[in-house]
Design a protein around this motif. Structure first.
Motif, mmCIF file in Angstrom:
data_model
loop_
_atom_site.group_PDB
_atom_site.id
_atom_site.type_symbol
_atom_site.label_atom_id
_atom_site.label_comp_id
_atom_site.label_asym_id
_atom_site.label_seq_id
_atom_site.Cartn_x
_atom_site.Cartn_y
_atom_site.Cartn_z
ATOM 1 N N UNK A 68 0.821 -1.192 0.000
ATOM 2 C CA UNK A 68 0.000 0.000 0.000
ATOM 3 C C UNK A 68 0.872 1.266 0.000
ATOM 4 N N UNK A 69 1.920 1.230 0.820
ATOM 5 C CA UNK A 69 2.806 2.382 0.910
ATOM 6 C C UNK A 69 3.542 2.619 -0.404
ATOM 7 N N UNK A 70 3.851 1.532 -1.099
ATOM 8 C CA UNK A 70 4.545 1.655 -2.380
ATOM 9 C C UNK A 70 3.678 2.430 -3.381
ATOM 10 N N UNK A 71 2.386 2.115 -3.425
ATOM 11 C CA UNK A 71 1.475 2.812 -4.328
ATOM 12 C C UNK A 71 1.363 4.278 -3.966
ATOM 13 N N UNK A 72 1.393 4.577 -2.681
ATOM 14 C CA UNK A 72 1.335 5.968 -2.249
ATOM 15 C C UNK A 72 2.529 6.743 -2.796
ATOM 16 N N UNK A 73 3.718 6.168 -2.719
ATOM 17 C CA UNK A 73 4.920 6.832 -3.242
ATOM 18 C C UNK A 73 4.865 6.969 -4.755
ATOM 19 N N UNK A 74 4.285 5.978 -5.435
ATOM 20 C CA UNK A 74 4.147 6.073 -6.892
ATOM 21 C C UNK A 74 3.207 7.219 -7.255
ATOM 22 N N UNK A 75 2.095 7.336 -6.542
ATOM 23 C CA UNK A 75 1.135 8.408 -6.805
ATOM 24 C C UNK A 75 1.761 9.768 -6.506
ATOM 25 N N UNK A 76 2.481 9.874 -5.388
ATOM 26 C CA UNK A 76 3.142 11.138 -5.042
ATOM 27 C C UNK A 76 4.186 11.499 -6.099
ATOM 28 N N UNK A 77 4.959 10.524 -6.559
ATOM 29 C CA UNK A 77 5.946 10.772 -7.602
ATOM 30 C C UNK A 77 5.307 11.224 -8.908
ATOM 31 N N UNK A 78 4.186 10.597 -9.265
ATOM 32 C CA UNK A 78 3.486 10.990 -10.487
ATOM 33 C C UNK A 78 2.940 12.410 -10.367
ATOM 34 N N UNK A 128 4.165 14.847 -8.484
ATOM 35 C CA UNK A 128 5.307 15.769 -8.535
ATOM 36 C C UNK A 128 5.792 15.925 -9.973
ATOM 37 N N UNK A 129 5.858 14.823 -10.717
ATOM 38 C CA UNK A 129 6.272 14.896 -12.127
ATOM 39 C C UNK A 129 5.273 15.725 -12.928
ATOM 40 N N UNK A 130 3.992 15.528 -12.677
ATOM 41 C CA UNK A 130 2.972 16.305 -13.374
ATOM 42 C C UNK A 130 3.089 17.789 -13.038
ATOM 43 N N UNK A 131 3.331 18.100 -11.767
ATOM 44 C CA UNK A 131 3.510 19.499 -11.367
ATOM 45 C C UNK A 131 4.730 20.102 -12.061
ATOM 46 N N UNK A 132 5.799 19.330 -12.210
ATOM 47 C CA UNK A 132 6.988 19.814 -12.910
ATOM 48 C C UNK A 132 6.717 20.083 -14.377
ATOM 49 N N UNK A 133 5.942 19.210 -15.003
ATOM 50 C CA UNK A 133 5.602 19.406 -16.412
ATOM 51 C C UNK A 133 4.744 20.660 -16.584
ATOM 52 N N UNK A 134 3.762 20.825 -15.695
ATOM 53 C CA UNK A 134 2.901 22.013 -15.764
ATOM 54 C C UNK A 134 3.727 23.276 -15.517
#
Length: 94
Positions: free
Chosen positions: A1-11, A13-19
């Motif tokens: 469960x924690x792994x998915x949380x980090x994947x979502x947070x990483x995605x 952050x990447x989306x915020x960087x692209x924007x």
């Protein structure tokens, strides 16, 4: 469960960087001693943040993590040396 949380947070952050990069598309010029570099402002800011994270991680690793690992290895060796005579004494009693 924690792994998915980090994947979502990483995605996110990447989306915020692209924007951020898309919003800050104005050209900016970096003037170095040996030349100049012209890139979009968003790319320059995100690259600077990434380089800063790498440098901070390297300093943390070299100044904190490596000495702690060396101390842990030393303490483990001391514990093994202290257990060896106790194990030998226990073997003689049996």
């Amino acid at each position: 469960m924690l792994r998915w949380l980090w994947i979502v947070i990483g995605a996110l952050v990447a989306l915020a960087g692209i924007v951020f990069s898309a919003i800050n598309g104005a050209p900016a010029t970096l003037d170095f001693y040996f030349g100049t570099l012209s890139l979009p402002l968003g790319i320059i800011v995100l690259s600077s943040l990434f380089i800063g994270f790498l440098l901070a991680g390297t300093v943390l690793w070299g100044g904190v993590i490596v000495p702690l690992r060396l101390r842990l290895a030393s303490l483990r060796r001391q514990a093994q040396r202290a257990e060896a005579p106790a194990a030998a004494a226990a073997g003689k009693r049996d």
